[in-house]
Design a protein around this motif. Structure first.
Motif, PDB file in Angstrom:
ATOM      1  N   GLU A 114       0.807  -1.223   0.000  1.00 23.61           N
ATOM      2  CA  GLU A 114       0.000   0.000   0.000  1.00 23.61           C
ATOM      3  C   GLU A 114       0.842   1.276   0.000  1.00 23.61           C
ATOM      4  O   GLU A 114       0.526   2.241  -0.705  1.00 23.61           O
ATOM      5  N   ALA A 115       1.900   1.297   0.779  1.00 21.95           N
ATOM      6  CA  ALA A 115       2.761   2.489   0.817  1.00 21.95           C
ATOM      7  C   ALA A 115       3.396   2.721  -0.552  1.00 21.95           C
ATOM      8  O   ALA A 115       3.519   3.865  -1.009  1.00 21.95           O
ATOM      9  N   TRP A 116       3.827   1.634  -1.196  1.00 22.80           N
ATOM     10  CA  TRP A 116       4.391   1.717  -2.556  1.00 22.80           C
ATOM     11  C   TRP A 116       3.360   2.329  -3.508  1.00 22.80           C
ATOM     12  O   TRP A 116       3.686   3.196  -4.334  1.00 22.80           O
ATOM     13  N   LEU A 117       2.110   1.886  -3.416  1.00 18.80           N
ATOM     14  CA  LEU A 117       1.051   2.395  -4.293  1.00 18.80           C
ATOM     15  C   LEU A 117       0.816   3.882  -4.064  1.00 18.80           C
ATOM     16  O   LEU A 117       0.674   4.645  -5.026  1.00 18.80           O
ATOM     17  N   GLU A 118       0.763   4.304  -2.827  1.00 16.90           N
ATOM     18  CA  GLU A 118       0.541   5.722  -2.535  1.00 16.90           C
ATOM     19  C   GLU A 118       1.650   6.579  -3.132  1.00 16.90           C
ATOM     20  O   GLU A 118       1.408   7.658  -3.677  1.00 16.90           O
ATOM     21  N   ASP A 119       2.876   6.095  -3.025  1.00 21.12           N
ATOM     22  CA  ASP A 119       4.019   6.808  -3.599  1.00 21.12           C
ATOM     23  C   ASP A 119       3.898   6.851  -5.127  1.00 21.12           C
ATOM     24  O   ASP A 119       4.165   7.882  -5.758  1.00 21.12           O
ATOM     25  N   LEU A 120       3.506   5.724  -5.715  1.00 18.36           N
ATOM     26  CA  LEU A 120       3.309   5.654  -7.159  1.00 18.36           C
ATOM     27  C   LEU A 120       2.268   6.668  -7.633  1.00 18.36           C
ATOM     28  O   LEU A 120       2.489   7.392  -8.619  1.00 18.36           O
ATOM     29  N   LEU A 121       1.144   6.728  -6.940  1.00 19.93           N
ATOM     30  CA  LEU A 121       0.077   7.646  -7.348  1.00 19.93           C
ATOM     31  C   LEU A 121       0.549   9.096  -7.344  1.00 19.93           C
ATOM     32  O   LEU A 121       0.188   9.876  -8.227  1.00 19.93           O
ATOM     33  N   GLY A 122       1.368   9.439  -6.363  1.00 18.35           N
ATOM     34  CA  GLY A 122       1.917  10.796  -6.329  1.00 18.35           C
ATOM     35  C   GLY A 122       2.802  11.074  -7.526  1.00 18.35           C
ATOM     36  O   GLY A 122       2.746  12.160  -8.125  1.00 18.35           O
ATOM     37  N   TYR A 123       3.615  10.105  -7.892  1.00 16.25           N
ATOM     38  CA  TYR A 123       4.502  10.284  -9.051  1.00 16.25           C
ATOM     39  C   TYR A 123       3.699  10.361 -10.345  1.00 16.25           C
ATOM     40  O   TYR A 123       3.990  11.194 -11.220  1.00 16.25           O
ATOM     41  N   LEU A 124       2.682   9.515 -10.483  1.00 18.31           N
ATOM     42  CA  LEU A 124       1.856   9.537 -11.684  1.00 18.31           C
ATOM     43  C   LEU A 124       1.123  10.876 -11.826  1.00 18.31           C
ATOM     44  O   LEU A 124       0.985  11.401 -12.934  1.00 18.31           O
ATOM     45  N   GLU A 125       0.666  11.423 -10.703  1.00 18.79           N
ATOM     46  CA  GLU A 125       0.015  12.741 -10.771  1.00 18.79           C
ATOM     47  C   GLU A 125       0.991  13.790 -11.269  1.00 18.79           C
ATOM     48  O   GLU A 125       0.621  14.696 -12.025  1.00 18.79           O
ATOM     49  N   GLY A 126       2.237  13.677 -10.848  1.00 13.22           N
ATOM     50  CA  GLY A 126       3.259  14.591 -11.353  1.00 13.22           C
ATOM     51  C   GLY A 126       3.473  14.415 -12.843  1.00 13.22           C
ATOM     52  O   GLY A 126       3.654  15.403 -13.580  1.00 13.22           O
ATOM     53  N   ASN A 127       3.442  13.178 -13.321  1.00  9.85           N
ATOM     54  CA  ASN A 127       3.576  12.922 -14.757  1.00  9.85           C
ATOM     55  C   ASN A 127       2.411  13.523 -15.536  1.00  9.85           C
ATOM     56  O   ASN A 127       2.595  14.100 -16.613  1.00  9.85           O
ATOM     57  N   LEU A 128       1.220  13.375 -15.003  1.00 10.75           N
ATOM     58  CA  LEU A 128       0.041  13.946 -15.669  1.00 10.75           C
ATOM     59  C   LEU A 128       0.170  15.457 -15.795  1.00 10.75           C
ATOM     60  O   LEU A 128      -0.127  16.033 -16.854  1.00 10.75           O
ATOM     61  N   GLN A 129       0.593  16.090 -14.721  1.00 13.88           N
ATOM     62  CA  GLN A 129       0.746  17.545 -14.741  1.00 13.88           C
ATOM     63  C   GLN A 129       1.831  17.961 -15.719  1.00 13.88           C
ATOM     64  O   GLN A 129       1.703  18.971 -16.426  1.00 13.88           O
ATOM     65  N   TYR A 130       2.906  17.167 -15.788  1.00 14.42           N
ATOM     66  CA  TYR A 130       3.996  17.471 -16.705  1.00 14.42           C
ATOM     67  C   TYR A 130       3.510  17.423 -18.150  1.00 14.42           C
ATOM     68  O   TYR A 130       3.806  18.317 -18.954  1.00 14.42           O
ATOM     69  N   VAL A 131       2.759  16.386 -18.485  1.00 13.72           N
ATOM     70  CA  VAL A 131       2.224  16.261 -19.849  1.00 13.72           C
ATOM     71  C   VAL A 131       1.280  17.416 -20.150  1.00 13.72           C
ATOM     72  O   VAL A 131       1.351  18.028 -21.233  1.00 13.72           O
ATOM     73  N   GLU A 132       0.407  17.731 -19.208  1.00 18.69           N
ATOM     74  CA  GLU A 132      -0.542  18.822 -19.415  1.00 18.69           C
ATOM     75  C   GLU A 132       0.183  20.142 -19.673  1.00 18.69           C
ATOM     76  O   GLU A 132      -0.158  20.886 -20.604  1.00 18.69           O
ATOM     77  N   ASN A 133       1.183  20.439 -18.858  1.00 20.17           N
ATOM     78  CA  ASN A 133       1.936  21.690 -19.024  1.00 20.17           C
ATOM     79  C   ASN A 133       2.678  21.717 -20.356  1.00 20.17           C
ATOM     80  O   ASN A 133       2.694  22.738 -21.052  1.00 20.17           O
ATOM     81  N   TYR A 134       3.287  20.589 -20.703  1.00 19.80           N
ATOM     82  CA  TYR A 134       4.068  20.541 -21.949  1.00 19.80           C
ATOM     83  C   TYR A 134       3.165  20.755 -23.157  1.00 19.80           C
ATOM     84  O   TYR A 134       3.506  21.533 -24.068  1.00 19.80           O
ATOM     85  N   LEU A 135       2.034  20.086 -23.181  1.00 14.53           N
ATOM     86  CA  LEU A 135       1.121  20.231 -24.315  1.00 14.53           C
ATOM     87  C   LEU A 135       0.588  21.658 -24.400  1.00 14.53           C
ATOM     88  O   LEU A 135       0.481  22.230 -25.488  1.00 14.53           O
ATOM     89  N   HIS A 136       0.259  22.234 -23.258  1.00 12.47           N
ATOM     90  CA  HIS A 136      -0.276  23.604 -23.236  1.00 12.47           C
ATOM     91  C   HIS A 136       0.753  24.600 -23.780  1.00 12.47           C
ATOM     92  O   HIS A 136       0.410  25.518 -24.536  1.00 12.47           O
ATOM     93  N   GLN A 137       2.022  24.393 -23.442  1.00 17.55           N
ATOM     94  CA  GLN A 137       3.064  25.333 -23.841  1.00 17.55           C
ATOM     95  C   GLN A 137       3.598  25.084 -25.255  1.00 17.55           C
ATOM     96  O   GLN A 137       4.017  26.014 -25.930  1.00 17.55           O
ATOM     97  N   ASN A 138       3.572  23.834 -25.696  1.00 19.56           N
ATOM     98  CA  ASN A 138       4.262  23.497 -26.943  1.00 19.56           C
ATOM     99  C   ASN A 138       3.413  22.838 -28.022  1.00 19.56           C
ATOM    100  O   ASN A 138       3.788  22.877 -29.195  1.00 19.56           O
ATOM    101  N   MET A 139       2.305  22.202 -27.646  1.00 17.66           N
ATOM    102  CA  MET A 139       1.460  21.521 -28.627  1.00 17.66           C
ATOM    103  C   MET A 139      -0.009  21.796 -28.313  1.00 17.66           C
ATOM    104  O   MET A 139      -0.782  20.888 -27.998  1.00 17.66           O
ATOM    105  N   SER A 140      -0.375  23.034 -28.388  1.00 19.40           N
ATOM    106  CA  SER A 140      -1.722  23.436 -27.982  1.00 19.40           C
ATOM    107  C   SER A 140      -2.811  22.906 -28.905  1.00 19.40           C
ATOM    108  O   SER A 140      -3.996  22.941 -28.557  1.00 19.40           O
ATOM    109  N   ASP A 141      -2.418  22.417 -30.094  1.00 21.75           N
ATOM    110  CA  ASP A 141      -3.433  21.877 -30.995  1.00 21.75           C
ATOM    111  C   ASP A 141      -3.726  20.403 -30.716  1.00 21.75           C
ATOM    112  O   ASP A 141      -4.533  19.785 -31.395  1.00 21.75           O
TER     113      ASP A 141
END
Length: 397
Positions: free
Chosen positions: A280-307
């Protein structure tokens, strides 16, 4: 856990990493490029050291681990008797469809949806009926009027529900699941609820097992689940089919024996116990990292591939990306990024007709790999736009 560690997976018999061109970055297939929980590795080492890998059965510890996990994570009370086995959710689903249907019957799916649902229906000589999701204001929703109409057909025997939904990432609400269940109960339609991604849900959302919505649903539904996606152990082939209906469960068990599928993988049992008891602790840590990945993709697309249309998932480690503005679709769209960007995504058209301008990206990998893939995709789109502009200028001369 070092989530940024780019562990080498080539030459390891990985389906995901077996593409002939080694320059290609696979951002496809829903398994993770992360090592599993140390608790699972320790359990595997212990079992391997025992040195005997004979026919394996289930045990009290296996059932208890599953029951405790579902109570702790989802506040869902399971009975030991409900727990049935399958080497994978799709094999289990095929067996269930053999019980629920006969050739010529209809099975409802909510497309775009996980494409093995389609082959499972066709394997059993049934007709695929699409209750296509509605895309409204940046969010997918269920078309309840259409579902009511299609469930009312006397030949409609089953709805395959994907919860959380793959590939669009919706985590269905109580109100949505209640409406779906009420419609199916009203029209005597069985529900197979694929809840494989139920543990991978992000902040602000909560996975609700179908059994928790209404006690009446339990007699007319089955939940398909597994530790596979949660803990990255799909190769151990241990899935869980939850069947409260005693008569149905007995029929399902008979099917398992008919096809010789009644025994689990020797390592799968140990991994399931270790994952649910100590992961369970491993999963909680994973979810935090995945949320960071989601935000990274969102920011990158917004700044560089808005279409590129970005559908932020509420659950799953998958992103449904829309490329309507590129003017490509189907296999041509998939091949464009494979050949020009050397990035392998999942073909959107496989998930249904409404996915022809989409591709699915798996973000369960180190952020460095995501960054490289996005940069390659950005460059490929830029070159494509330049070439388009050049051709227009030549035509206008």
């Amino acid at each position: 856990m070092n989530w940024n560690d780019c562990i080498e997976r080539t030459n390891t018999h990985s389906v995901k990493w077996s593409y002939a061109d080694e320059e290609v970055i696979p951002m496809c297939i829903a398994d993770m490029d992360f090592q599993v929980s140390p608790a699972i590795i320790d359990a595997m080492k212990k079992k391997a050291a025992h040195g005997i890998y004979g026919y394996t059965t289930f045990c009290k510890g296996y059932d208890a681990a599953i029951i405790d996990w579902w109570q702790r994570r989802h506040q869902c009370r399971l009975e030991k008797e409900w727990i049935a086995f399958s080497p994978g959710i799709i094999p289990g689903m095929n067996l269930l469809l053999q019980i629920f249907t006969k050739p010529g019957d209809k099975v409802i799916v909510q497309e775009p949806v996980y494409y093995p649902f389609y082959s499972s229906i066709e394997n059993n000589e049934c007709e695929i009926v699409k209750n296509t999701l509605i895309y409204r204001e940046g969010r997918y929703e269920i078309d309840f009027a259409d579902l009511e109409k299609k469930a009312a057909d006397p030949l409609a025997k089953v709805l395959i529900l994907c919860s959380p939904h793959n590939p669009v990432g919706r985590v269905w609400t109580y109100e949505e699941l209640k409406k779906v269940g009420d419609i199916c109960i009203k029209h005597d339609v069985w529900m197979i609820s694929d809840e494989m991604h139920g543990d991978i849900v992000y902040q602000g959302h909560r996975h609700l097992p179908l059994f928790n919505i209404d006690p009446a649903f339990r007699t007319r539904s089955v939940i398909c689940a597994a530790p596979s996606k949660t803990f990255n152990i799909a190769g151990l082939q241990t899935s869980i089919i939850l069947i409260p209906n005693k008569e149905l469960r007995e029929k399902y068990e008979q099917k398992l024996y008919q096809y010789g599928m009644m025994r689990p993988n020797v390592f799968g049992v140990e991994a399931t116990i270790a994952a649910y008891n100590d992961g369970e602790a491993w999963l909680e840590d994973l979810l935090g990292y995945l949320e960071g990945n989601l935000q990274y993709v969102e920011n990158y697309l917004h700044q560089n591939m808005s279409d590129v249309t970005y559908h932020k998932p509420e659950g799953t480690h998958l992103i449904w990306l829309g490329f309507e503005k590129l003017g490509m679709e189907g296999n041509a769209l998939w091949e464009f990024f494979l050949e020009k960007a050397k990035v392998k995504l999942d073909e959107g058209f496989k998930f249904g007709e409404s996915g022809r301008t989409f591709l699915r990206m798996n973000i369960a990998c180190p952020r460095e790999r995501i960054d490289t893939a996005l940069r390659r995709m950005q460059e490929a789109i830029l070159h494509f736009r330049i070439e388009q502009h050049r051709k227009k200028e030549e035509v206008s001369k």
